[in-house]
Write a protein that holds these residues in place. Structure first.
Motif: not given
Ligand SMILES: *[C@@H]1O[C@H](CO)[C@@H](O)[C@H](O)[C@H]1NC(C)=O
Ligand SMILES: *[C@@H]1O[C@H](CO)[C@@H](O)[C@H](O)[C@H]1NC(C)=O
Ligand SMILES: *[C@@H]1O[C@H](CO)[C@@H](O)[C@H](O)[C@H]1NC(C)=O
Ligand SMILES: *[C@@H]1O[C@H](CO)[C@@H](O)[C@H](O)[C@H]1NC(C)=O
Ligand SMILES: *[C@@H]1O[C@H](CO)[C@@H](O)[C@H](O)[C@H]1NC(C)=O
Ligand SMILES: *[C@@H]1O[C@H](CO)[C@@H](O)[C@H](O)[C@H]1NC(C)=O
Ligand SMILES: *[C@@H]1O[C@H](CO)[C@@H](O)[C@H](O)[C@H]1NC(C)=O
Ligand SMILES: *[C@@H]1O[C@H](CO)[C@@H](O)[C@H](O)[C@H]1NC(C)=O
Ligand SMILES: *[C@@H]1O[C@H](CO)[C@@H](O)[C@H](O)[C@H]1NC(C)=O
Ligand SMILES: *[C@@H]1O[C@H](CO)[C@@H](O)[C@H](O)[C@H]1NC(C)=O
Ligand SMILES: *[C@@H]1O[C@H](CO)[C@@H](O)[C@H](O)[C@H]1NC(C)=O
Length: 407
Positions: A138-145, A130-133
């Motif tokens: 659902q807000e997290t990029a797939e690459s972070s899973f 959860d780098v963006n905390n």
């Molecule tokens: C973090 O937030 C940015 C801007 O909303 C987004 O582009 C990025 O994909 C996010 N990173 C992750 C790992 O979810």
């Protein structure tokens, strides 16, 4: 006129106290006689893999039976079957069940007595960095899973059963055969109830004899990232002809679950009717310690309900549902936006869900709240009444003193 007013005030008082007493006295007296059996009818040479079991809890009513089946062959699942007979029984064709979980190898007989069936399956544990905390998968990029932990591949240690007069508790613990789970385990604790009540331990969900509770915890797992958070995926399987939706109810009373004012009901209802037949219920809270204090509570959220096209890899579900069942799933994720505490800080997270038939239990106001309401509403009413009576009496007296001489 004043007479009428006084009567009116008395009726209001009567109603207020009546409602308060109603809240106090709405104890659900319905009881079931619960018996628990392990692997019904299993005989050598058939045998289950180590740590795997089929637990059958039978809740006998006056003219119905509620069966709960917990099985961890494949992904762990809790199956609920309600019958309108007191003679219904769970039947397992063990070789076919163990080998291929063939459809029909787990049945509740006689089939004509079955009125409702549904199952809850725990399928995966998702872990993400959860780098963006945001604590929002659902807000997290797939690459972070990270790759999810598939519960169908878990190895289970022998189950632990404690049966009591009032509650019947079965605990299952499992782990994946990987480095991260070297000291970790995922545990499920099923409680089946004979009557209404609530657990002392938070979230202290209200239960009744038509429901059972699963307490799930993830302990000692080594997270794969420093900012790891987790989500639990679960699926509900039911007969076609039913629809599902998640309802939210709010309350002003958080006495039983401090700081939590909401309860979620994932209800199942027939397509052509609005009456609820079955439910899963939870409060949006998880705990970071086995014996939590207030600070160890963390909110959790759920993703929208989605249809799932494949039947989950659970033997009980595949063996029981023979006619194209409907499968829906959602994720429960733990933590909130900007939460400074991550899983790595305590290496423990626990969450509780109630599953049952009929309407989901609803918290009534607690005695404390009723007293507060009674004092809050009663005091002004008492003042009005005393004032009313006083004015009345005075009016009478003045009237009397005015008209008396004429008489
Ligand atoms: C973090 O937030 C940015 C801007 O909303 C987004 O582009 C990025 O994909 C996010 N990173 C992750 C790992 O979810
Ligand atoms: C179940 O039993 C109760 C009480 O004995 C009775 O009132 C009710 O009609 C019965 N229901 C059915 C469906 O037989
Ligand atoms: C189950 O599998 C075993 C070995 O794989 C096989 O010997 C046995 O015949 C099978 N039984 C059934 C009922 O399919
Ligand atoms: C039980 O339910 C079945 C199917 O819903 C129904 O056909 C049957 O009449 C019911 N029996 C009783 C005793 O209520
Ligand atoms: C089973 O549960 C009992 C009571 O909760 C506990 O004392 C015991 O250590 C447990 N056994 C295992 C193997 O977990
Ligand atoms: C029975 O259950 C109660 C409440 O959960 C618990 O406090 C008690 O220790 C249990 N008794 C036995 C013998 O397991
Ligand atoms: C598991 O626990 C042991 C003893 O506490 C420790 O030596 C080991 O490093 C732990 N393994 C992991 C993967 O955390
Ligand atoms: C539980 O189920 C029985 C039988 O269907 C019903 O009579 C009773 O009202 C139910 N209790 C609750 C609290 O829903
Ligand atoms: C986790 O944090 C430690 C120290 O803060 C750092 O050395 C390590 O590289 C981090 N690991 C990951 C996977 O980010
Ligand atoms: C609608 O309800 C009736 C009676 O309650 C039932 O017989 C029928 O099968 C239902 N139809 C659907 C599509 O569920
Ligand atoms: C749970 O979350 C993961 C990761 O976002 C996603 O791939 C999966 O489809 C979700 N499952 C459900 C049932 O929504």
């Amino acid at each position: 006129m004043s007479r009428f007013k006084v009567n009116f005030i008395f009726s209001v008082l009567f109603v207020v106290f009546g409602v308060a007493l109603g809240f106090l006295g709405n104890g659900d007296k319905f009881r079931r006689k619960v018996t628990v059996e392990l692997n019904p009818g299993l005989k050598p040479p058939s045998s289950l893999p180590p740590g795997v079991a089929l637990v059958h809890a039978r809740g006998l009513g006056l003219n119905d039976t509620l069966h709960f089946v917990l099985c961890n062959l494949g992904a762990p699942a809790l199956l609920l079957v309600h019958t309108n007979s007191t003679e219904s029984a769970v039947q397992v064709t063990w070789p076919a069940f163990i080998n291929r979980s063939s459809p029909g190898s787990l049945r509740v007989a006689p089939e004509s007595s079955v009125t409702y069936s549904s199952a809850l399956v725990f399928t995966r544990i998702w872990e993400y960095d959860d780098v963006n905390n945001t604590a929002d998968p659902q807000e997290t990029a797939e690459s972070s899973f990270y790759s999810p932990y598939e519960l169908q591949n878990f190895i289970w240690s022998d189950l632990n059963t404690t049966a009591n007069q009032s509650d019947h508790v079965i605990t299952l613990c499992g782990r994946e055969n990987t480095e991260s789970f070297a000291n970790g385990s995922l545990c499920l604790r099923l409680s089946v109830f004979e009557s209404a009540g609530r657990d002392r331990a938070w979230p202290s969900l209200l239960h009744n004899s038509n429901s059972s509770q699963l307490h799930v915890w993830l302990d000692g797992l080594t997270p794969r990232g420093n900012l790891s958070r987790f989500a639990l995926e679960f699926q509900s399987v039911g007969d076609s002809g039913f629809q599902g939706r998640v309802d939210v109810r709010s309350s002003i009373d958080d006495e039983y679950t401090p700081s939590i004012f909401k309860v979620f009901d994932w209800v199942s209802l027939p397509l052509n009717s609005s009456s609820v037949w079955g439910f899963s219920q939870w409060k949006p809270v998880a705990y970071r310690k086995p014996e939590p204090v207030f600070e160890d509570a963390t909110p959790c959220r759920h993703s929208p309900l989605v249809p799932v096209s494949r039947i989950p890899q659970s033997a009980a579900v595949r063996a029981y549902f023979t006619h194209e069942p409907q499968v829906r799933g959602l994720n429960i994720s733990f933590g909130v936006d900007k939460d400074p505490v991550h899983y790595s800080d305590t290496r423990h997270i626990s969450w509780t869900v109630l599953m049952g038939m009929g309407d989901p239990p609803a918290d009534s106001f607690s005695t404390l709240i009723i007293i507060i309401m009674a004092v809050g509403l009663g005091t002004p009413l008492a003042i009005i009444i005393v004032g009313g009576v006083f004015v009345c009496v005075r009016k009478r007296m003045t009237r009397a003193s005015v008209y008396e001489p004429i008489n």
